[in-house]
Design an enzyme around this catalytic site. Structure first.
Site, PDB file in Angstrom:
ATOM      1  N   TYR A   8     -42.073  48.247 -79.621  1.00  0.00           N
ATOM      2  CA  TYR A   8     -40.888  48.914 -80.167  1.00  0.00           C
ATOM      3  C   TYR A   8     -39.924  49.018 -78.998  1.00  0.00           C
ATOM      4  CZ  TYR A   8     -38.032  52.715 -82.180  1.00  0.00           C
ATOM      5  OH  TYR A   8     -37.005  53.503 -82.646  1.00  0.00           O
ATOM      6  N   MET A  10     -37.275  50.485 -77.970  1.00  0.00           N
ATOM      7  CA  MET A  10     -36.785  51.710 -77.325  1.00  0.00           C
ATOM      8  C   MET A  10     -37.887  52.460 -76.576  1.00  0.00           C
ATOM      9  SD  MET A  10     -33.736  53.432 -79.582  1.00  0.00           S
ATOM     10  CE  MET A  10     -34.597  53.709 -81.133  1.00  0.00           C
ATOM     11  N   SER A  11     -39.132  52.074 -76.755  1.00  0.00           N
ATOM     12  CA  SER A  11     -40.245  52.778 -76.109  1.00  0.00           C
ATOM     13  C   SER A  11     -40.346  52.418 -74.628  1.00  0.00           C
ATOM     14  CB  SER A  11     -41.560  52.424 -76.797  1.00  0.00           C
ATOM     15  OG  SER A  11     -42.663  52.796 -75.997  1.00  0.00           O
ATOM     16  N   PRO A  12     -40.239  53.393 -73.725  1.00  0.00           N
ATOM     17  CA  PRO A  12     -40.447  53.107 -72.306  1.00  0.00           C
ATOM     18  C   PRO A  12     -41.835  52.548 -72.011  1.00  0.00           C
ATOM     19  CG  PRO A  12     -39.388  55.241 -72.586  1.00  0.00           C
ATOM     20  CD  PRO A  12     -39.824  54.790 -73.954  1.00  0.00           C
ATOM     21  N   ARG A  15     -41.844  48.945 -72.816  1.00  0.00           N
ATOM     22  CA  ARG A  15     -41.072  48.181 -71.850  1.00  0.00           C
ATOM     23  C   ARG A  15     -41.814  48.012 -70.533  1.00  0.00           C
ATOM     24  NH1 ARG A  15     -37.013  51.425 -70.927  1.00  0.00           N
ATOM     25  NH2 ARG A  15     -36.889  52.822 -72.706  1.00  0.00           N
TER      26      ARG A  15
END
Length: 216
Positions: A8, A10-12, A15
């Site tokens: 996903y 937007m998930s740090p 990433r």
């Protein structure tokens, strides 16, 4: 064999794993999970991770969730050397310490803000949540006043884990470069890394823009 990574943008945590795959040249298949549409709550996904969070990694018969477990696995399995995750017991302990610091302080305090906005539509950030994040910045400054990177004098997976949080968090709760010069320099340096540009920058900006557009 190709690693499967459920993601996903937007998930740090996601990433950080994407950056690790780039760093360690891991062949992977990116499988997007729409958190806001509830795809993380489907029976199929819950079989992979009952905690219903991303990232989830599948490598052959191994399924792992939580970036703080995935990052060491990727480093040990695919890293060409041990610089990112040292095999020396004492050096590794320092990296583990900072991975835990991220999990329980930096990421946790960021998620108290961003998670509520993204998942519940909350439109306020209480002063105590801001103060908790700023205290996290103070901890970062103390660590980075002792060493160039978060767990030593060279970059490790602990830096990657924290970087993925800080790139979006500092756009929401500003990082004062005069008050936190070491942390600011660390962040600006790592933001220029090719793996950050490729797999972190867009998602970090998307999360920050989403939160900032909804918070009064």
């Amino acid at each position: 064999m190709v690693v499967k990574l459920y993601t996903y943008n937007m998930s740090p945590s996601v990433r950080s794993c994407l950056m690790a795959c780039e760093i360690f040249n891991v062949p992977f298949e990116k499988i997007p999970i729409d958190i806001q549409a509830g795809e993380h709550l489907t029976p199929e996904f819950l079989k992979k991770n009952p905690i219903h969070q991303v990232p989830v990694m599948e490598d052959g018969d191994l399924t792992l969730h939580d970036s703080h477990a995935i990052l060491p696995y990727l480093a040990d399995t695919y890293g060409k050397d041990d610089s990112w995750y040292p095999k020396d017991v004492k050096k590794r302990a320092l990296v583990n310490q900072k991975l835990i610091f991220n999990a329980v302080i930096i990421f946790a305090r960021a998620r108290n803000i961003t998670g509520q906005v993204v998942l519940t539509g909350k439109r306020t950030i209480e002063p105590e949540l801001i103060a908790a994040v700023e205290e996290g910045y103070e901890f970062m400054e103390a660590f980075l006043s002792r060493t160039k990177y978060i767990a030593g004098d060279h970059v490790t997976i602990a830096d990657v884990a924290i970087l993925a949080v800080m790139t979006s968090l500092t756009q929401i709760i500003k990082l004062d470069a005069q008050k936190y010069p070491k942390t600011s320099a660390w962040l600006e340096n790592l933001k220029t890394a090719p793996y950050c540009k490729k797999y972190d920058e867009a998602g970090a900006n998307e999360l920050a823009a989403y939160v900032n557009s909804r918070v009064a």
